[in-house]
Design a protein around this motif. Structure first.
Motif, PDB file in Angstrom:
ATOM      1  N   LEU A  40      20.231  28.547   8.877  1.00  0.00           N
ATOM      2  CA  LEU A  40      20.744  27.175   8.829  1.00  0.00           C
ATOM      3  C   LEU A  40      19.730  26.232   8.199  1.00  0.00           C
ATOM      4  O   LEU A  40      18.522  26.323   8.475  1.00  0.00           O
ATOM      5  CB  LEU A  40      21.063  26.692  10.251  1.00  0.00           C
ATOM      6  CG  LEU A  40      22.008  27.564  11.081  1.00  0.00           C
ATOM      7  CD1 LEU A  40      22.066  27.044  12.518  1.00  0.00           C
ATOM      8  CD2 LEU A  40      23.391  27.598  10.476  1.00  0.00           C
ATOM      9  N   TRP A  41      20.232  25.318   7.390  1.00  0.00           N
ATOM     10  CA  TRP A  41      19.402  24.276   6.780  1.00  0.00           C
ATOM     11  C   TRP A  41      19.942  22.928   7.222  1.00  0.00           C
ATOM     12  O   TRP A  41      21.151  22.688   7.183  1.00  0.00           O
ATOM     13  CB  TRP A  41      19.450  24.383   5.259  1.00  0.00           C
ATOM     14  CG  TRP A  41      18.513  23.460   4.519  1.00  0.00           C
ATOM     15  CD1 TRP A  41      17.235  23.724   4.141  1.00  0.00           C
ATOM     16  CD2 TRP A  41      18.796  22.132   4.054  1.00  0.00           C
ATOM     17  NE1 TRP A  41      16.684  22.646   3.476  1.00  0.00           N
ATOM     18  CE2 TRP A  41      17.635  21.645   3.403  1.00  0.00           C
ATOM     19  CE3 TRP A  41      19.912  21.289   4.133  1.00  0.00           C
ATOM     20  CZ2 TRP A  41      17.555  20.380   2.837  1.00  0.00           C
ATOM     21  CZ3 TRP A  41      19.839  20.018   3.577  1.00  0.00           C
ATOM     22  CH2 TRP A  41      18.681  19.584   2.928  1.00  0.00           C
ATOM     23  N   THR A  42      19.053  22.043   7.683  1.00  0.00           N
ATOM     24  CA  THR A  42      19.482  20.733   8.149  1.00  0.00           C
ATOM     25  C   THR A  42      18.402  19.700   7.877  1.00  0.00           C
ATOM     26  O   THR A  42      17.259  20.048   7.526  1.00  0.00           O
ATOM     27  CB  THR A  42      19.815  20.770   9.655  1.00  0.00           C
ATOM     28  OG1 THR A  42      20.419  19.534  10.053  1.00  0.00           O
ATOM     29  CG2 THR A  42      18.566  20.989  10.503  1.00  0.00           C
ATOM     30  N   VAL A  43      18.749  18.443   8.033  1.00  0.00           N
ATOM     31  CA  VAL A  43      17.800  17.348   7.869  1.00  0.00           C
ATOM     32  C   VAL A  43      17.779  16.535   9.160  1.00  0.00           C
ATOM     33  O   VAL A  43      18.825  16.100   9.651  1.00  0.00           O
ATOM     34  CB  VAL A  43      18.177  16.429   6.682  1.00  0.00           C
ATOM     35  CG1 VAL A  43      17.241  15.226   6.622  1.00  0.00           C
ATOM     36  CG2 VAL A  43      18.127  17.199   5.376  1.00  0.00           C
ATOM     37  N   LEU A  44      16.589  16.359   9.714  1.00  0.00           N
ATOM     38  CA  LEU A  44      16.408  15.580  10.940  1.00  0.00           C
ATOM     39  C   LEU A  44      15.336  14.530  10.680  1.00  0.00           C
ATOM     40  O   LEU A  44      14.186  14.867  10.382  1.00  0.00           O
ATOM     41  CB  LEU A  44      15.979  16.488  12.104  1.00  0.00           C
ATOM     42  CG  LEU A  44      16.890  17.677  12.433  1.00  0.00           C
ATOM     43  CD1 LEU A  44      16.247  18.557  13.496  1.00  0.00           C
ATOM     44  CD2 LEU A  44      18.252  17.209  12.900  1.00  0.00           C
ATOM     45  N   GLY A  45      15.710  13.262  10.755  1.00  0.00           N
ATOM     46  CA  GLY A  45      14.748  12.193  10.522  1.00  0.00           C
ATOM     47  C   GLY A  45      14.151  12.203   9.136  1.00  0.00           C
ATOM     48  O   GLY A  45      12.962  11.907   8.958  1.00  0.00           O
ATOM     49  N   GLY A  46      14.971  12.570   8.141  1.00  0.00           N
ATOM     50  CA  GLY A  46      14.480  12.589   6.766  1.00  0.00           C
ATOM     51  C   GLY A  46      13.651  13.805   6.424  1.00  0.00           C
ATOM     52  O   GLY A  46      13.094  13.898   5.325  1.00  0.00           O
ATOM     53  N   VAL A  47      13.548  14.757   7.341  1.00  0.00           N
ATOM     54  CA  VAL A  47      12.745  15.964   7.134  1.00  0.00           C
ATOM     55  C   VAL A  47      13.673  17.177   7.147  1.00  0.00           C
ATOM     56  O   VAL A  47      14.506  17.327   8.046  1.00  0.00           O
ATOM     57  CB  VAL A  47      11.674  16.098   8.240  1.00  0.00           C
ATOM     58  CG1 VAL A  47      10.928  17.411   8.116  1.00  0.00           C
ATOM     59  CG2 VAL A  47      10.707  14.922   8.178  1.00  0.00           C
ATOM     60  N   SER A  48      13.528  18.053   6.157  1.00  0.00           N
ATOM     61  CA  SER A  48      14.393  19.232   6.067  1.00  0.00           C
ATOM     62  C   SER A  48      13.850  20.375   6.913  1.00  0.00           C
ATOM     63  O   SER A  48      12.647  20.621   6.953  1.00  0.00           O
ATOM     64  CB  SER A  48      14.541  19.673   4.611  1.00  0.00           C
ATOM     65  OG  SER A  48      13.281  19.961   4.037  1.00  0.00           O
ATOM     66  N   TRP A  49      14.768  21.071   7.584  1.00  0.00           N
ATOM     67  CA  TRP A  49      14.439  22.191   8.469  1.00  0.00           C
ATOM     68  C   TRP A  49      15.177  23.432   8.002  1.00  0.00           C
ATOM     69  O   TRP A  49      16.346  23.348   7.588  1.00  0.00           O
ATOM     70  CB  TRP A  49      14.872  21.891   9.908  1.00  0.00           C
ATOM     71  CG  TRP A  49      14.083  20.844  10.611  1.00  0.00           C
ATOM     72  CD1 TRP A  49      13.882  19.549  10.234  1.00  0.00           C
ATOM     73  CD2 TRP A  49      13.384  21.006  11.855  1.00  0.00           C
ATOM     74  NE1 TRP A  49      13.116  18.885  11.160  1.00  0.00           N
ATOM     75  CE2 TRP A  49      12.794  19.755  12.171  1.00  0.00           C
ATOM     76  CE3 TRP A  49      13.217  22.074  12.737  1.00  0.00           C
ATOM     77  CZ2 TRP A  49      12.046  19.552  13.322  1.00  0.00           C
ATOM     78  CZ3 TRP A  49      12.472  21.870  13.893  1.00  0.00           C
ATOM     79  CH2 TRP A  49      11.884  20.627  14.172  1.00  0.00           C
ATOM     80  N   LEU A  50      14.536  24.587   8.115  1.00  0.00           N
ATOM     81  CA  LEU A  50      15.191  25.862   7.859  1.00  0.00           C
ATOM     82  C   LEU A  50      15.035  26.734   9.098  1.00  0.00           C
ATOM     83  O   LEU A  50      13.913  27.071   9.489  1.00  0.00           O
ATOM     84  CB  LEU A  50      14.585  26.566   6.640  1.00  0.00           C
ATOM     85  CG  LEU A  50      15.316  27.840   6.201  1.00  0.00           C
ATOM     86  CD1 LEU A  50      16.713  27.509   5.678  1.00  0.00           C
ATOM     87  CD2 LEU A  50      14.523  28.582   5.125  1.00  0.00           C
ATOM     88  N   LEU A  51      16.173  27.064   9.706  1.00  0.00           N
ATOM     89  CA  LEU A  51      16.190  27.887  10.917  1.00  0.00           C
ATOM     90  C   LEU A  51      16.641  29.285  10.521  1.00  0.00           C
ATOM     91  O   LEU A  51      17.740  29.456   9.981  1.00  0.00           O
ATOM     92  CB  LEU A  51      17.137  27.279  11.955  1.00  0.00           C
ATOM     93  CG  LEU A  51      16.955  25.776  12.223  1.00  0.00           C
ATOM     94  CD1 LEU A  51      17.983  25.285  13.230  1.00  0.00           C
ATOM     95  CD2 LEU A  51      15.542  25.486  12.711  1.00  0.00           C
ATOM     96  N   THR A  52      15.816  30.291  10.802  1.00  0.00           N
ATOM     97  CA  THR A  52      16.039  31.615  10.209  1.00  0.00           C
ATOM     98  C   THR A  52      16.390  32.718  11.196  1.00  0.00           C
ATOM     99  O   THR A  52      16.551  33.868  10.780  1.00  0.00           O
ATOM    100  CB  THR A  52      14.784  32.055   9.430  1.00  0.00           C
ATOM    101  OG1 THR A  52      13.665  32.093  10.329  1.00  0.00           O
ATOM    102  CG2 THR A  52      14.487  31.096   8.294  1.00  0.00           C
ATOM    103  N   GLY A  53      16.508  32.403  12.496  1.00  0.00           N
ATOM    104  CA  GLY A  53      16.806  33.471  13.455  1.00  0.00           C
ATOM    105  C   GLY A  53      15.729  34.533  13.400  1.00  0.00           C
ATOM    106  O   GLY A  53      14.533  34.237  13.471  1.00  0.00           O
ATOM    107  N   ASP A  54      16.147  35.798  13.216  1.00  0.00           N
ATOM    108  CA  ASP A  54      15.199  36.911  13.087  1.00  0.00           C
ATOM    109  C   ASP A  54      15.225  37.489  11.675  1.00  0.00           C
ATOM    110  O   ASP A  54      15.004  38.679  11.475  1.00  0.00           O
ATOM    111  CB  ASP A  54      15.528  38.018  14.100  1.00  0.00           C
ATOM    112  CG  ASP A  54      14.857  37.798  15.443  1.00  0.00           C
ATOM    113  OD1 ASP A  54      14.099  36.825  15.580  1.00  0.00           O
ATOM    114  OD2 ASP A  54      15.106  38.591  16.377  1.00  0.00           O
ATOM    115  N   LEU A  55      15.527  36.641  10.697  1.00  0.00           N
ATOM    116  CA  LEU A  55      15.613  37.092   9.308  1.00  0.00           C
ATOM    117  C   LEU A  55      14.315  37.779   8.880  1.00  0.00           C
ATOM    118  O   LEU A  55      13.225  37.283   9.147  1.00  0.00           O
ATOM    119  CB  LEU A  55      15.880  35.885   8.399  1.00  0.00           C
ATOM    120  CG  LEU A  55      16.355  36.198   6.977  1.00  0.00           C
ATOM    121  CD1 LEU A  55      17.776  36.746   6.994  1.00  0.00           C
ATOM    122  CD2 LEU A  55      16.293  34.940   6.118  1.00  0.00           C
TER     123      LEU A  55
END
Length: 328
Positions: A200-215
């Motif tokens: 998952l890719w998202t933006v929180l407070g103007g900062v981009s996040w990449l959540l990868t699980g156990d990739l």
């Protein structure tokens, strides 16, 4: 304020007249209403990587409480053994950590519970949240069920009238003001559980996040091939910092400023691996680890955010205390 209001209310009940009692009751009700409503007026949101030992659990709340999501729940990995070795009262992260955490935040129900893949250390406590009616919607990756036992969570959700959605590449997951772009998996092919993780890719407070699980590295390569211009300010390192994840090519492309690693203190897998920590150091990535710093919190509002850490919660010590209490 709540303590003072309760004290004045009891004092008025004991000695005060009707007018004083009414004022104390109004003061108490006003404080209680303020505490309940405060999150909905706050311009701050938060993302908390919870200290739940060897596993993953990330809670995200939008400003003004316009959307609450939990990505994975953690879980205690069990190993087959003789029956006499089994604990009569096994430790539950869901009951001892997750539900008290949600209660402390004033969250009655999550708008969405997202499970990245069906490993026990990511979904083991999902059943606790579902049975306690703390979830409005369950989201899993396409091809979530890899073996028969993986179906149990989906059946439990169905029994509790919780809608279940399968997400795949190109989808957008929305929960109030929170939005997540799904980068992987593309389909329910024969890949391993880890490389079938929801990315998952998202933006929180103007900062981009990449959540990868156990990739792992093969999955990372596929994501880079599909999204050659992908960047992320914050990387949730895959597979708890395993050496099979967070490859050099991945870091070179993403150019993250910080990496979050969720791992148990002195875990048997030796996560995070020294090779991964060295790679992160080479690319000047700041590292925050739950096994070192405890729960990691990012508070944000429009265009601004701040990281802070909380004292480590020694889950192994807590389990030992639970066993001792039961024995006593």
């Amino acid at each position: 304020l709540l303590a003072v209001s309760v004290f004045t209310l009891f004092a008025a009940l004991e000695k005060g007249g009707f007018l004083k009692l009414r004022k104390s009751a109004l003061f108490f009700c006003a404080v209680l209403a303020y505490l309940i409503c405060r999150p909905y007026f706050s311009p701050w949101g938060e993302a908390d990587m919870l200290d739940i030992g060897q596993g993953d659990s990330l809670f995200i709340s939008a400003p003004h409480r316009k959307g609450t999501v939990m990505v994975d729940t953690g879980g205690v990995i069990s190993y087959p053994g003789e029956s006499w070795k089994e604990k009569r009262h096994p430790y539950s992260i869901g009951e001892k950590v997750l539900i008290p955490f949600l209660n402390g935040k004033g969250v009655k129900k999550l708008d969405a519970l997202i499970l990245t893949h069906a490993d026990q250390d990511h979904i083991g406590e999902a059943g606790v949240l579902i049975k306690n009616h703390r979830v409005k919607r369950l989201i899993v990756p396409v091809g979530f069920v890899k073996e028969p036992k993986d179906q149990n969570i989906l059946n439990m959700a169905k029994e509790n009238n919780i809608p279940v959605a399968e997400a795949k590449r190109g989808d957008t997951i929305t929960a109030g003001d929170l939005q997540f772009q799904v980068l992987s998996p593309e389909s329910s092919d024969g890949r391993s559980k880890n490389d079938s993780s929801l990315v998952l890719w998202t933006v929180l407070g103007g900062v981009s996040w990449l959540l990868t699980g156990d990739l792992e590295s093969d999955g990372e390569t596929e994501v880079l091939k599909t999204y050659p211009k992908l960047k992320a300010d914050i990387l949730k390192a895959g597979h708890h910092g395993s050496k099979s994840s967070t490859s050099e090519a991945f870091l070179k492309q993403l150019q993250p400023e910080a990496a979050l690693i969720s791992a148990g203190k002195e875990n048997r897998y030796h996560h995070p691996h020294e090779e991964v920590l060295d790679r992160l150091k080479v690319y000047s990535v700041n590292v925050l680890r739950t096994d070192v710093s405890g729960t990691i919190q990012y508070r944000f509002k429009k265009g601004a955010g701040t990281f802070s850490v909380f004292p480590p919660y020694d889950i192994e010590e807590t389990r030992a205390q639970e066993v001792k209490k039961t024995a006593d």
